[in-house]
Motif scaffolding. Structure first.
Motif, PDB file in Angstrom:
ATOM      1  N   ASP A 324       0.832  -1.203   0.000  1.00  0.00           N
ATOM      2  CA  ASP A 324       0.000   0.000   0.000  1.00  0.00           C
ATOM      3  C   ASP A 324       0.863   1.247   0.000  1.00  0.00           C
ATOM      4  O   ASP A 324       1.959   1.272   0.575  1.00  0.00           O
ATOM      5  CB  ASP A 324      -0.908   0.028   1.235  1.00  0.00           C
ATOM      6  CG  ASP A 324      -1.933  -1.089   1.222  1.00  0.00           C
ATOM      7  OD1 ASP A 324      -2.412  -1.425   0.128  1.00  0.00           O
ATOM      8  OD2 ASP A 324      -2.240  -1.616   2.306  1.00  0.00           O
ATOM      9  N   THR A 325       0.356   2.284  -0.634  1.00  0.00           N
ATOM     10  CA  THR A 325       1.061   3.573  -0.632  1.00  0.00           C
ATOM     11  C   THR A 325       1.084   4.125   0.785  1.00  0.00           C
ATOM     12  O   THR A 325       0.091   4.135   1.497  1.00  0.00           O
ATOM     13  CB  THR A 325       0.361   4.572  -1.557  1.00  0.00           C
ATOM     14  OG1 THR A 325       0.382   4.064  -2.882  1.00  0.00           O
ATOM     15  CG2 THR A 325       1.041   5.933  -1.513  1.00  0.00           C
ATOM     16  N   TYR A 326       2.261   4.580   1.173  1.00  0.00           N
ATOM     17  CA  TYR A 326       2.492   5.123   2.511  1.00  0.00           C
ATOM     18  C   TYR A 326       2.607   6.640   2.378  1.00  0.00           C
ATOM     19  O   TYR A 326       3.536   7.154   1.750  1.00  0.00           O
ATOM     20  CB  TYR A 326       3.779   4.515   3.063  1.00  0.00           C
ATOM     21  CG  TYR A 326       4.192   4.924   4.446  1.00  0.00           C
ATOM     22  CD1 TYR A 326       3.934   4.104   5.544  1.00  0.00           C
ATOM     23  CD2 TYR A 326       4.888   6.115   4.659  1.00  0.00           C
ATOM     24  CE1 TYR A 326       4.348   4.466   6.813  1.00  0.00           C
ATOM     25  CE2 TYR A 326       5.295   6.474   5.924  1.00  0.00           C
ATOM     26  CZ  TYR A 326       5.031   5.659   7.006  1.00  0.00           C
ATOM     27  OH  TYR A 326       5.447   6.020   8.263  1.00  0.00           O
ATOM     28  N   SER A 327       1.650   7.391   2.933  1.00  0.00           N
ATOM     29  CA  SER A 327       1.634   8.840   2.765  1.00  0.00           C
ATOM     30  C   SER A 327       1.399   9.514   4.109  1.00  0.00           C
ATOM     31  O   SER A 327       0.394   9.244   4.772  1.00  0.00           O
ATOM     32  CB  SER A 327       0.537   9.247   1.773  1.00  0.00           C
ATOM     33  OG  SER A 327       0.497  10.643   1.610  1.00  0.00           O
ATOM     34  N   MET A 343       6.041  -0.617   5.740  1.00  0.00           N
ATOM     35  CA  MET A 343       5.082  -0.790   4.649  1.00  0.00           C
ATOM     36  C   MET A 343       4.170  -1.972   4.956  1.00  0.00           C
ATOM     37  O   MET A 343       4.609  -2.983   5.511  1.00  0.00           O
ATOM     38  CB  MET A 343       5.823  -1.039   3.335  1.00  0.00           C
ATOM     39  CG  MET A 343       6.796   0.056   2.942  1.00  0.00           C
ATOM     40  SD  MET A 343       5.958   1.545   2.401  1.00  0.00           S
ATOM     41  CE  MET A 343       5.370   1.014   0.790  1.00  0.00           C
ATOM     42  N   THR A 344       2.917  -1.855   4.572  1.00  0.00           N
ATOM     43  CA  THR A 344       1.949  -2.923   4.824  1.00  0.00           C
ATOM     44  C   THR A 344       1.151  -3.207   3.554  1.00  0.00           C
ATOM     45  O   THR A 344       1.224  -2.450   2.582  1.00  0.00           O
ATOM     46  CB  THR A 344       0.967  -2.528   5.946  1.00  0.00           C
ATOM     47  OG1 THR A 344       0.252  -1.350   5.540  1.00  0.00           O
ATOM     48  CG2 THR A 344       1.694  -2.253   7.245  1.00  0.00           C
ATOM     49  N   GLY A 345       0.355  -4.270   3.614  1.00  0.00           N
ATOM     50  CA  GLY A 345      -0.592  -4.538   2.539  1.00  0.00           C
ATOM     51  C   GLY A 345      -0.083  -5.426   1.446  1.00  0.00           C
ATOM     52  O   GLY A 345      -0.647  -5.435   0.357  1.00  0.00           O
ATOM     53  N   GLU A 346       0.982  -6.206   1.696  1.00  0.00           N
ATOM     54  CA  GLU A 346       1.504  -7.097   0.650  1.00  0.00           C
ATOM     55  C   GLU A 346       0.441  -8.094   0.208  1.00  0.00           C
ATOM     56  O   GLU A 346       0.351  -8.460  -0.952  1.00  0.00           O
ATOM     57  CB  GLU A 346       2.731  -7.844   1.164  1.00  0.00           C
ATOM     58  CG  GLU A 346       3.393  -8.705   0.094  1.00  0.00           C
ATOM     59  CD  GLU A 346       4.675  -9.329   0.594  1.00  0.00           C
ATOM     60  OE1 GLU A 346       5.431  -9.867  -0.241  1.00  0.00           O
ATOM     61  OE2 GLU A 346       4.916  -9.275   1.814  1.00  0.00           O
ATOM     62  N   SER A 347      -0.421  -8.486   1.167  1.00  0.00           N
ATOM     63  CA  SER A 347      -1.478  -9.430   0.826  1.00  0.00           C
ATOM     64  C   SER A 347      -2.720  -8.734   0.326  1.00  0.00           C
ATOM     65  O   SER A 347      -3.719  -9.366  -0.004  1.00  0.00           O
ATOM     66  CB  SER A 347      -1.848 -10.265   2.064  1.00  0.00           C
ATOM     67  OG  SER A 347      -2.352  -9.419   3.091  1.00  0.00           O
ATOM     68  N   GLY A 348      -2.671  -7.407   0.285  1.00  0.00           N
ATOM     69  CA  GLY A 348      -3.798  -6.631  -0.208  1.00  0.00           C
ATOM     70  C   GLY A 348      -4.900  -6.475   0.810  1.00  0.00           C
ATOM     71  O   GLY A 348      -6.014  -6.096   0.463  1.00  0.00           O
ATOM     72  N   THR A 352      -4.498   2.251   1.884  1.00  0.00           N
ATOM     73  CA  THR A 352      -3.414   3.223   1.807  1.00  0.00           C
ATOM     74  C   THR A 352      -3.103   3.797   3.174  1.00  0.00           C
ATOM     75  O   THR A 352      -3.988   4.169   3.929  1.00  0.00           O
ATOM     76  CB  THR A 352      -3.792   4.372   0.859  1.00  0.00           C
ATOM     77  OG1 THR A 352      -4.030   3.832  -0.424  1.00  0.00           O
ATOM     78  CG2 THR A 352      -2.685   5.413   0.792  1.00  0.00           C
ATOM     79  N   THR A 353      -1.809   3.864   3.511  1.00  0.00           N
ATOM     80  CA  THR A 353      -1.381   4.368   4.808  1.00  0.00           C
ATOM     81  C   THR A 353      -1.234   5.884   4.745  1.00  0.00           C
ATOM     82  O   THR A 353      -0.488   6.405   3.921  1.00  0.00           O
ATOM     83  CB  THR A 353      -0.039   3.741   5.209  1.00  0.00           C
ATOM     84  OG1 THR A 353      -0.203   2.334   5.276  1.00  0.00           O
ATOM     85  CG2 THR A 353       0.425   4.264   6.540  1.00  0.00           C
ATOM     86  N   THR A 354      -1.948   6.565   5.640  1.00  0.00           N
ATOM     87  CA  THR A 354      -1.825   8.020   5.706  1.00  0.00           C
ATOM     88  C   THR A 354      -1.676   8.439   7.148  1.00  0.00           C
ATOM     89  O   THR A 354      -1.986   7.697   8.065  1.00  0.00           O
ATOM     90  CB  THR A 354      -3.071   8.717   5.124  1.00  0.00           C
ATOM     91  OG1 THR A 354      -4.214   8.304   5.881  1.00  0.00           O
ATOM     92  CG2 THR A 354      -3.260   8.379   3.665  1.00  0.00           C
TER      93      THR A 354
END
Length: 459
Positions: A324-327, A343-348, A352-354
């Motif tokens: 996931d995009t990290y913002s 970073m997270t979300g490799e498994s979907g 998005t990280t904000t």
């Protein structure tokens, strides 16, 4: 609501509001004191009786302390079963006992506690007084709400009643229930389901910011208590204590130690923190995904080495295939710091990280990454990122929810990165909705930061 805080005094002509019980003095000075020998006899008769309250017998020997004048060696008390007020002198020989019967200092008999008045000498002076074992005390109440219309006081998830004689005090001064705020820590004393006294053990003051033009639109961090957007000359409510305040914007910034005093306003001139500029911080980024792309203010940067960033607020974006995009927003206010990015979300499974990042300033209490938390901004560097930077934050204060309810206790279990980021987003979003003005409390910031700190510590 009972607000008596009478003075004592040793002279025989002392006049005390309420009934004055001292048999020997009454016999000698009935015209000079409040109360009569008949009053004394009434009390002695009443000692044989009691008032029933929800199954607990409230004897006439139970009193609420409204003042303890240790210089004059006397207690001003309110009798629970009658509401009458009395003054009792004590001496160096008086035995002061805790609820278990062990000796304790007279200073522990402070306003708001319920005691049992025991034996007295021939002059009516106390020979023994003991903290009542019928009363319960909650010493550090931060999660509470008040329903004044129905006379209800809720502590955590339990409801209690109170009446118009409720004794409320802060640092020796009487208060109304409406004077309490979500930033206060309370000691609550009662019997069964009725509250008799509320004492503010940790109060709050206010911080007024002046000459803010250089930092308008940026942020101020006060210890680990407050992280607020600066909007002109503003006032922020903060729990009493000593903190380091840090500001930074457009290459300028600095920090200073401030003391917040209960019930008082502290003025901070931000012009004195501007310093020489522009200033830059050397930021080392540690990303947990190899080959990730990192952008600061929309520009791709090489983060294999520390990145020089101007003091102030920056936009941080990290992307990587399969993640996931990290913002986040990055607050730079010190010469150097390390920011760990998870970073997270490799498994979907996550979105998005904000959110926001806070980076440390130098001088002050140190962090494990080598920089110190001057303003303790850097102590939250990794915390606000949703991952560990290795820095430590100095304790968290009780945080609060809005309205009459006090602070929440935060989370006790480790939170996921996504959950942390969701909380952080409530502090700083792209619209700058985190502003706290002179008429608003900083409680939302306190609640969020406390939850973050507890979550990080537990993970």
């Amino acid at each position: 609501m009972m607000l008596l805080l009478a003075g004592c005094g040793k002279s025989s002509n002392t006049v005390v509001t309420g009934t004055y019980y001292n048999p020997s003095k009454d016999a000698e000075n009935t015209a000079q004191t409040v109360g009569t020998e008949a009053d004394a006899n009434d009390v002695l008769d009443a000692m044989e009786q009691g008032t029933e309250q929800e199954g607990t017998s409230i004897g006439a020997d139970l009193f609420l302390i409204t003042n303890n004048d240790m210089q004059a060696e006397c207690l001003i008390l309110t009798q629970l079963n009658s509401g009458k007020q009395y003054m009792y002198n004590y001496t160096i020989a008086t035995r002061f006992l805790d609820k278990y019967g062990s000796r304790m200092p007279v200073s522990g008999f402070d306003a708001g506690r319920i005691i049992r008045v025991g034996e007295k000498d021939k002059q009516g002076r106390l020979v023994e007084a003991q903290i009542s074992d019928l009363a319960w005390e909650y010493p550090d109440v931060t999660r509470y709400s008040v329903d004044e219309e129905h006379g209800a006081f809720k502590i955590a998830d339990t409801n209690y009643s109170y009446d118009e004689d409720l004794f409320v005090v802060s640092d020796g001064s009487p208060l109304q229930l409406s004077d309490l705020t979500a930033l206060d820590t309370l000691r609550v004393v009662g019997i069964d389901k009725k509250i008799y006294s509320i004492s503010v053990t940790t109060g709050h003051g206010s911080l007024k910011l002046v000459n803010t033009s250089v930092f308008d639109g940026s942020y101020i961090q006060v210890g680990s208590k407050v992280f607020a957007q600066i909007t002109g000359e503003m006032t922020i409510e903060i729990p009493e204590g000593t903190y380091t305040a840090a500001v930074a914007n457009n290459g300028y910034g600095g920090s200073t130690e401030i003391t917040i005093t209960r019930g008082q306003e502290t003025v901070l001139d931000l012009e004195t923190l501007k310093g020489e500029g522009p200033k830059y911080g050397s930021i080392l980024f540690a990303v947990n995904v190899e080959g990730a792309w990192l952008q600061v203010d929309g520009q791709l940067v090489d983060y294999s080495q520390p990145v020089e960033l101007q003091y102030g607020v920056h936009t941080l974006t990290v992307t990587a295939d399969g993640y996931d995009t990290y913002s986040k927003k990055l607050f730079v206010n010190s010469p150097e710091a390390t920011i760990a990015i998870g970073m997270t979300g490799e498994s979907g499974s996550s979105s998005t990280t904000t959110g926001s990042e806070t980076q440390s300033s130098e001088a002050g209490s140190s962090t494990s990454t080598g920089e110190s938390a001057d303003g303790q901004a850097g102590s939250l560097a990794g915390s606000l990122a949703g991952s560990h930077s290795g820095s430590s934050s100095s304790g968290s204060s009780s945080s609060s929810s809005s309205g009459s309810s006090s602070t929440s206790t935060g989370t006790s279990d480790t939170m996921s990165d996504a959950a942390l980021d969701a909380i952080v987003n409530e502090i700083l979003d792209d619209d700058g909705e985190s502003t706290k003005s002179s008429n608003s409390s900083s409680s939302d910031y306190l609640s969020t930061l406390t939850e973050l700190l507890k979550a990080i510590k537990g993970s």
